[in-house]
Design an enzyme around this catalytic site. Structure first.
Site, mmCIF file in Angstrom:
data_model
loop_
_atom_site.group_PDB
_atom_site.id
_atom_site.type_symbol
_atom_site.label_atom_id
_atom_site.label_comp_id
_atom_site.label_asym_id
_atom_site.label_seq_id
_atom_site.Cartn_x
_atom_site.Cartn_y
_atom_site.Cartn_z
ATOM 1 N N ASN A 137 0.890 -1.218 -0.009
ATOM 2 C CA ASN A 137 0.016 0.218 -0.023
ATOM 3 C C ASN A 137 0.949 1.040 0.014
ATOM 4 O OD1 ASN A 137 -1.840 2.002 0.527
ATOM 5 N ND2 ASN A 137 -2.278 1.363 2.576
ATOM 6 N N TRP A 138 0.902 1.737 -1.172
ATOM 7 C CA TRP A 138 2.038 2.948 -1.335
ATOM 8 C C TRP A 138 1.503 4.098 -0.533
ATOM 9 C CZ3 TRP A 138 4.255 3.069 -6.938
ATOM 10 C CH2 TRP A 138 5.147 1.895 -7.179
ATOM 11 N N LYS A 139 0.309 4.193 -0.126
ATOM 12 C CA LYS A 139 -0.374 5.451 0.320
ATOM 13 C C LYS A 139 -0.044 6.617 -0.508
ATOM 14 C CE LYS A 139 0.051 3.223 4.557
ATOM 15 N NZ LYS A 139 0.072 3.442 6.243
ATOM 16 N N HIS A 158 -9.445 1.665 4.113
ATOM 17 C CA HIS A 158 -8.384 1.638 5.056
ATOM 18 C C HIS A 158 -8.597 2.773 6.224
ATOM 19 C CE1 HIS A 158 -4.339 2.718 6.212
ATOM 20 N NE2 HIS A 158 -3.946 1.618 5.634
ATOM 21 N N GLU A 179 -6.858 5.051 7.613
ATOM 22 C CA GLU A 179 -6.632 6.387 7.097
ATOM 23 C C GLU A 179 -7.639 6.885 6.421
ATOM 24 O OE1 GLU A 179 -2.695 5.825 5.130
ATOM 25 O OE2 GLU A 179 -2.046 5.092 7.156
ATOM 26 N N GLU A 182 -5.724 -4.659 10.157
ATOM 27 C CA GLU A 182 -4.918 -3.940 10.495
ATOM 28 C C GLU A 182 -5.070 -3.097 11.780
ATOM 29 O OE1 GLU A 182 -2.644 -2.664 6.689
ATOM 30 O OE2 GLU A 182 -4.226 -1.407 6.893
ATOM 31 N N GLY A 242 2.070 2.358 10.661
ATOM 32 C CA GLY A 242 3.253 3.301 10.628
ATOM 33 C C GLY A 242 4.057 3.661 11.772
ATOM 34 N N SER A 250 3.055 -2.244 10.158
ATOM 35 C CA SER A 250 4.473 -2.315 10.495
ATOM 36 C C SER A 250 5.259 -3.651 9.934
ATOM 37 C CB SER A 250 4.812 -1.920 12.008
ATOM 38 O OG SER A 250 4.339 -0.568 12.294
ATOM 39 N N GLY A 253 2.650 -1.121 4.184
ATOM 40 C CA GLY A 253 2.642 0.146 3.890
ATOM 41 C C GLY A 253 4.142 0.524 3.832
ATOM 42 N N GLY A 254 4.779 1.062 4.484
ATOM 43 C CA GLY A 254 6.123 1.727 4.593
ATOM 44 C C GLY A 254 7.272 0.780 3.908
HETATM 45 P P1 PGA Z 1 2.668 0.026 7.378
HETATM 46 O O1 PGA Z 1 1.020 0.374 6.858
HETATM 47 O O2 PGA Z 1 3.281 -0.996 6.962
HETATM 48 O O3 PGA Z 1 3.515 1.405 7.005
HETATM 49 O O4 PGA Z 1 2.284 0.098 9.019
HETATM 50 C C1 PGA Z 1 0.392 -0.595 6.457
HETATM 51 C C2 PGA Z 1 -0.911 -0.019 6.101
HETATM 52 O O5 PGA Z 1 -1.504 1.222 6.514
HETATM 53 O O6 PGA Z 1 -1.489 -0.739 5.201
#
Ligand code: PGA
Length: 249
Positions: free
Chosen positions: A10-12, A95, A97, A167, A173, A213, A234-235
């Protein structure tokens, strides 16, 4: 039949179109595998160049969001038909966010899930509890509620092709990955909930990811759990580490 793992990035809100192409060029030799479906969920403006850059590889392109209407006066939104036409196969829905910053609710998540299925897009449906909810001991109740509303009016046939991403919000994050036991416990509860809604066949078929994470070091143990069928990353999906996560064994 064993479920195939699905490992999605997930590149956000990261990577311009030219950076997206460069990242895919860099990662494509690293994410080769027959054991898992590999998906890069990218910002809308990166989709077309990403599909082009991923042609002939095992990388599938996903979107990070879509709207639940077909077309019309919804300035700034992206329709499911646009995604399909651009070559998208998966779409992240709900998601945390999006729920936190863009006012998405379980009800809008349900509308988007239904619309995605109408267009044969595979939704990656997100759920997860806050730290307060975990500390109050209401995690499982909360997740069951999110799942039941997200799957309202979804057929068993459709549900079998869905992906659920568990999640925990406090793990996203933050570098604070859930323990293997915590992640497995909730993923098992999600599968049990799907079993109650649709029966054992669907519960066995549906794929459930852990997200929050995930790193090259935490992936092997997480993905070895009975009810964890991969990850939403994500990251670490923006780095060479993603290759190690995909080839976690
Ligand atoms: P993260 O993000 O791996 O940076 O914690 C995961 C996500 O939000 O899908």
């Amino acid at each position: 039949m064993a479920r195939k793992k699905i490992i999605a990035g997930n590149w956000k809100m990261n990577m311009t179109p030219s950076e997206a192409v460069a990242l895919i060029e860099k990662l494509k030799p690293l994410v080769v595998t027959d054991d898992a479906d590999v998906v890069f969920c990218v910002p809308a403006i990166d989709i077309i160049p990403a599909v082009e850059a991923a042609k002939g590889t095992n990388i599938r392109i996903g979107a990070e969001n879509m709207y639940f209407e077909e077309k019309g006066a919804f300035t700034g939104e992206i329709s499911p038909a646009m995604l399909v036409d651009a070559g998208v196969e998966y779409v992240i829905i709900g998601h945390s966010e999006r729920r936190e910053y863009f006012a998405e609710t379980d009800e809008t998540v349900n509308k988007k899930v239904l619309k995605a299925f109408e267009h044969n897009l595979k939704p990656i449906i997100c759920c997860g509890e806050s730290l307060t909810q975990r500390e109050q001991g209401i995690t499982i109740d909360w997740i069951r509620q999110q799942i039941k509303i997200a799957f309202l009016n979804v057929t068993a046939q459709q549900a079998k092709t869905a992906v659920i991403a568990y999640e925990p919000i406090w793990a996203i994050g933050t570098g604070k990955v859930a323990t293997t036991e915590q992640a497995q416990e909730v993923c098992a509860a999600i599968r049990a909930c799907i079993g109650e809604l649709y029966g054992a066949d669907t519960a066995e078929a549906i794929r459930i990811q852990y997200g929050g994470s995930v790193s090259a070091s935490s992936a092997p143990e997480l993905f070895a759990q009975a009810d964890i069928d991969g990850g939403l990353v994500g990251g670490a999906s923006l780095k060479e580490d993603f290759g190690k996560i995909v080839n976690y064994k």
